[in-house]
Design a protein around this motif. Sequence first.
Motif, PDB file in Angstrom:
ATOM      1  N   ASN A 125     -22.006 -23.441   7.817  1.00 38.35           N
ATOM      2  CA  ASN A 125     -21.434 -24.121   8.734  1.00 38.35           C
ATOM      3  C   ASN A 125     -20.646 -25.288   9.462  1.00 38.35           C
ATOM      4  OD1 ASN A 125     -23.749 -23.626   9.148  1.00 38.35           O
ATOM      5  ND2 ASN A 125     -24.839 -25.385   7.985  1.00 38.35           N
ATOM      6  N   VAL A 126     -19.205 -24.539   8.918  1.00 43.98           N
ATOM      7  CA  VAL A 126     -18.248 -25.108  10.044  1.00 43.98           C
ATOM      8  C   VAL A 126     -17.782 -24.597  11.148  1.00 43.98           C
ATOM      9  CG1 VAL A 126     -15.559 -25.349   9.704  1.00 43.98           C
ATOM     10  CG2 VAL A 126     -17.185 -25.761   8.049  1.00 43.98           C
ATOM     11  N   ARG A 127     -17.832 -25.504  12.293  1.00 44.05           N
ATOM     12  CA  ARG A 127     -17.260 -25.073  13.586  1.00 44.05           C
ATOM     13  C   ARG A 127     -15.499 -25.947  13.695  1.00 44.05           C
ATOM     14  NH1 ARG A 127     -21.013 -22.620  13.040  1.00 44.05           N
ATOM     15  NH2 ARG A 127     -23.115 -22.859  14.262  1.00 44.05           N
ATOM     16  N   ILE A 128     -14.789 -25.389  14.423  1.00 40.62           N
ATOM     17  CA  ILE A 128     -13.489 -25.337  15.097  1.00 40.62           C
ATOM     18  C   ILE A 128     -13.580 -24.673  16.234  1.00 40.62           C
ATOM     19  CG2 ILE A 128     -10.843 -24.735  14.749  1.00 40.62           C
ATOM     20  CD1 ILE A 128     -11.870 -24.537  11.312  1.00 40.62           C
ATOM     21  N   ALA A 129     -12.782 -25.651  17.367  1.00 38.80           N
ATOM     22  CA  ALA A 129     -12.575 -25.408  18.376  1.00 38.80           C
ATOM     23  C   ALA A 129     -10.763 -25.861  19.359  1.00 38.80           C
ATOM     24  CB  ALA A 129     -13.692 -26.181  18.860  1.00 38.80           C
ATOM     25  N   ASN A 130     -10.510 -25.518  19.524  1.00 38.68           N
ATOM     26  CA  ASN A 130      -9.749 -25.487  20.863  1.00 38.68           C
ATOM     27  C   ASN A 130      -8.863 -26.401  20.546  1.00 38.68           C
ATOM     28  OD1 ASN A 130     -11.029 -24.563  22.895  1.00 38.68           O
ATOM     29  ND2 ASN A 130     -12.086 -26.506  22.447  1.00 38.68           N
ATOM     30  N   LEU A 131      -7.955 -25.977  19.001  1.00 41.04           N
ATOM     31  CA  LEU A 131      -6.784 -26.172  17.641  1.00 41.04           C
ATOM     32  C   LEU A 131      -5.745 -25.576  17.415  1.00 41.04           C
ATOM     33  CD1 LEU A 131      -8.527 -28.468  15.501  1.00 41.04           C
ATOM     34  CD2 LEU A 131      -6.964 -29.470  16.950  1.00 41.04           C
ATOM     35  N   ALA A 132      -4.902 -25.711  17.946  1.00 36.60           N
ATOM     36  CA  ALA A 132      -3.361 -24.077  17.599  1.00 36.60           C
ATOM     37  C   ALA A 132      -4.332 -23.451  16.251  1.00 36.60           C
ATOM     38  CB  ALA A 132      -2.127 -24.950  17.915  1.00 36.60           C
ATOM     39  N   TYR A 133      -4.279 -24.207  15.221  1.00 33.17           N
ATOM     40  CA  TYR A 133      -4.240 -23.345  14.108  1.00 33.17           C
ATOM     41  C   TYR A 133      -6.164 -23.792  13.978  1.00 33.17           C
ATOM     42  CZ  TYR A 133       0.448 -22.152  13.422  1.00 33.17           C
ATOM     43  OH  TYR A 133       1.657 -22.033  14.007  1.00 33.17           O
ATOM     44  N   GLY A 134      -6.177 -22.937  13.399  1.00 34.35           N
ATOM     45  CA  GLY A 134      -7.935 -23.209  12.610  1.00 34.35           C
ATOM     46  C   GLY A 134      -7.711 -24.177  11.063  1.00 34.35           C
ATOM     47  N   TYR A 135      -8.165 -22.734  10.541  1.00 31.80           N
ATOM     48  CA  TYR A 135      -7.880 -22.797   8.594  1.00 31.80           C
ATOM     49  C   TYR A 135      -6.860 -22.494   8.698  1.00 31.80           C
ATOM     50  CZ  TYR A 135      -9.181 -22.204   3.696  1.00 31.80           C
ATOM     51  OH  TYR A 135      -8.790 -22.368   2.616  1.00 31.80           O
ATOM     52  N   GLN A 136      -5.627 -23.085   8.128  1.00 30.34           N
ATOM     53  CA  GLN A 136      -4.588 -22.187   7.481  1.00 30.34           C
ATOM     54  C   GLN A 136      -3.848 -22.154   6.338  1.00 30.34           C
ATOM     55  OE1 GLN A 136      -2.090 -20.412   9.612  1.00 30.34           O
ATOM     56  NE2 GLN A 136      -0.744 -20.355   8.439  1.00 30.34           N
ATOM     57  N   GLU A 137      -3.666 -21.605   5.373  1.00 31.70           N
ATOM     58  CA  GLU A 137      -3.408 -21.553   4.396  1.00 31.70           C
ATOM     59  C   GLU A 137      -1.890 -21.561   4.392  1.00 31.70           C
ATOM     60  OE1 GLU A 137      -5.648 -19.662   1.148  1.00 31.70           O
ATOM     61  OE2 GLU A 137      -7.281 -20.378   1.796  1.00 31.70           O
ATOM     62  N   HIS A 138      -1.180 -21.944   3.241  1.00 30.96           N
ATOM     63  CA  HIS A 138       0.482 -21.480   3.591  1.00 30.96           C
ATOM     64  C   HIS A 138       1.578 -21.841   1.943  1.00 30.96           C
ATOM     65  CE1 HIS A 138       4.933 -22.045   4.869  1.00 30.96           C
ATOM     66  NE2 HIS A 138       3.822 -20.755   6.590  1.00 30.96           N
ATOM     67  N   TYR A 139       2.117 -20.797   1.920  1.00 29.58           N
ATOM     68  CA  TYR A 139       2.674 -21.373   0.655  1.00 29.58           C
ATOM     69  C   TYR A 139       3.496 -22.587   0.637  1.00 29.58           C
ATOM     70  CZ  TYR A 139       1.826 -16.353  -0.736  1.00 29.58           C
ATOM     71  OH  TYR A 139       0.813 -15.776  -0.977  1.00 29.58           O
ATOM     72  N   PRO A 140       4.125 -23.211  -0.304  1.00 31.26           N
ATOM     73  CA  PRO A 140       5.016 -24.206  -0.190  1.00 31.26           C
ATOM     74  C   PRO A 140       6.643 -23.777   0.824  1.00 31.26           C
ATOM     75  CG  PRO A 140       4.270 -24.260  -2.691  1.00 31.26           C
ATOM     76  CD  PRO A 140       3.545 -22.487  -1.691  1.00 31.26           C
ATOM     77  N   THR A 141       6.350 -24.295   1.338  1.00 34.46           N
ATOM     78  CA  THR A 141       8.037 -24.105   2.841  1.00 34.46           C
ATOM     79  C   THR A 141       8.867 -24.000   1.783  1.00 34.46           C
ATOM     80  OG1 THR A 141       7.359 -25.254   3.621  1.00 34.46           O
ATOM     81  CG2 THR A 141       9.707 -24.844   4.744  1.00 34.46           C
ATOM     82  N   THR A 142       9.656 -24.349   0.661  1.00 35.44           N
ATOM     83  CA  THR A 142      10.801 -24.370   0.131  1.00 35.44           C
ATOM     84  C   THR A 142      10.322 -23.332  -1.996  1.00 35.44           C
ATOM     85  OG1 THR A 142      10.740 -25.736  -0.676  1.00 35.44           O
ATOM     86  CG2 THR A 142      12.135 -25.498   1.446  1.00 35.44           C
ATOM     87  N   ASN A 143      10.989 -23.080  -2.516  1.00 35.35           N
ATOM     88  CA  ASN A 143      10.745 -22.491  -3.907  1.00 35.35           C
ATOM     89  C   ASN A 143       9.529 -22.032  -4.043  1.00 35.35           C
ATOM     90  OD1 ASN A 143      13.344 -23.774  -4.788  1.00 35.35           O
ATOM     91  ND2 ASN A 143      12.327 -25.115  -4.023  1.00 35.35           N
ATOM     92  N   VAL A 144       9.258 -20.941  -3.137  1.00 32.74           N
ATOM     93  CA  VAL A 144       7.536 -20.179  -3.246  1.00 32.74           C
ATOM     94  C   VAL A 144       7.369 -19.502  -4.813  1.00 32.74           C
ATOM     95  CG1 VAL A 144       6.432 -18.545  -2.615  1.00 32.74           C
ATOM     96  CG2 VAL A 144       7.881 -19.721  -0.801  1.00 32.74           C
ATOM     97  N   GLY A 145       8.142 -19.212  -5.230  1.00 34.16           N
ATOM     98  CA  GLY A 145       7.980 -18.415  -6.516  1.00 34.16           C
ATOM     99  C   GLY A 145       7.582 -19.526  -7.741  1.00 34.16           C
TER     100      GLY A 145
END
Length: 167
Positions: A125-145
Motif C-alpha cells: 500500500n505504497v503510493r508515490i505521486a508527482n516526483l521525478a523519481y518514484g522508487y530508484q535503486e542505483h549501483y554505487p557511483t564509483t567502484n561498482v564492482g
Amino acid sequence: KVDWSGVSLIGVNVQTTFIKGTAGNDIFQASGSASGLQSFLGVQIRNLTFIVNDTSNVSGSLSRGGVGNAALAMPWPNGANTTGPWSLSDATLENLYFMGLGGTLGNQSAAMYFQASPYNTHFSNVRIANLAYGYQEHYPTTNVGSGVVSPDHNVFNNFVVTGCTHS
C-alpha cells in the motif's frame, strides 16, 4: 535532514501524519559509519505521508547518478568504501504516501533512493505521486564492482507510482 539510524517510523495514518522535508535535503538519510554492509533489520515504516521539498535541484551535487534529494535515502556512492552502506533487510514499508511539495519534476527529487538495495523487504500500500523519481535503486557511483547489490526477495503489493518521470 535526519541522519537516520534505523529506528522504526510509525504514524497514525497517511491522512494525519505528515513529514515534510526542507529544500535540497533528504528527509531521512542513512549514512552511518558501520564496517561493511549493514542492515536495518526488521525496521517498520508505516502510516506516513512524506512531502519531499522538490523546489531545488541538488542532483549535480550528489553522487547519485542524476537523482536529487529523497524522502528515504540510502546512499553508497563509492562501492569500495568499507564504512557503510546501510540497507533495509526483512523490513516492512506499509501504508505510505510520497509526494512532491511543488511538483517540479525537473529538480530530480525521489520518493525512495537506494544505492544499497533492500533485501527481503515488503512494500505494501505504497503510493508515490508527482516526483521525478518514484522508487530508484542505483549501483554505487564509483567502484561498482566492489559493492554487493542483492535486491532479492523483495515483495511489492499495491505499489502505485503516478505522475513521475522515472518510476
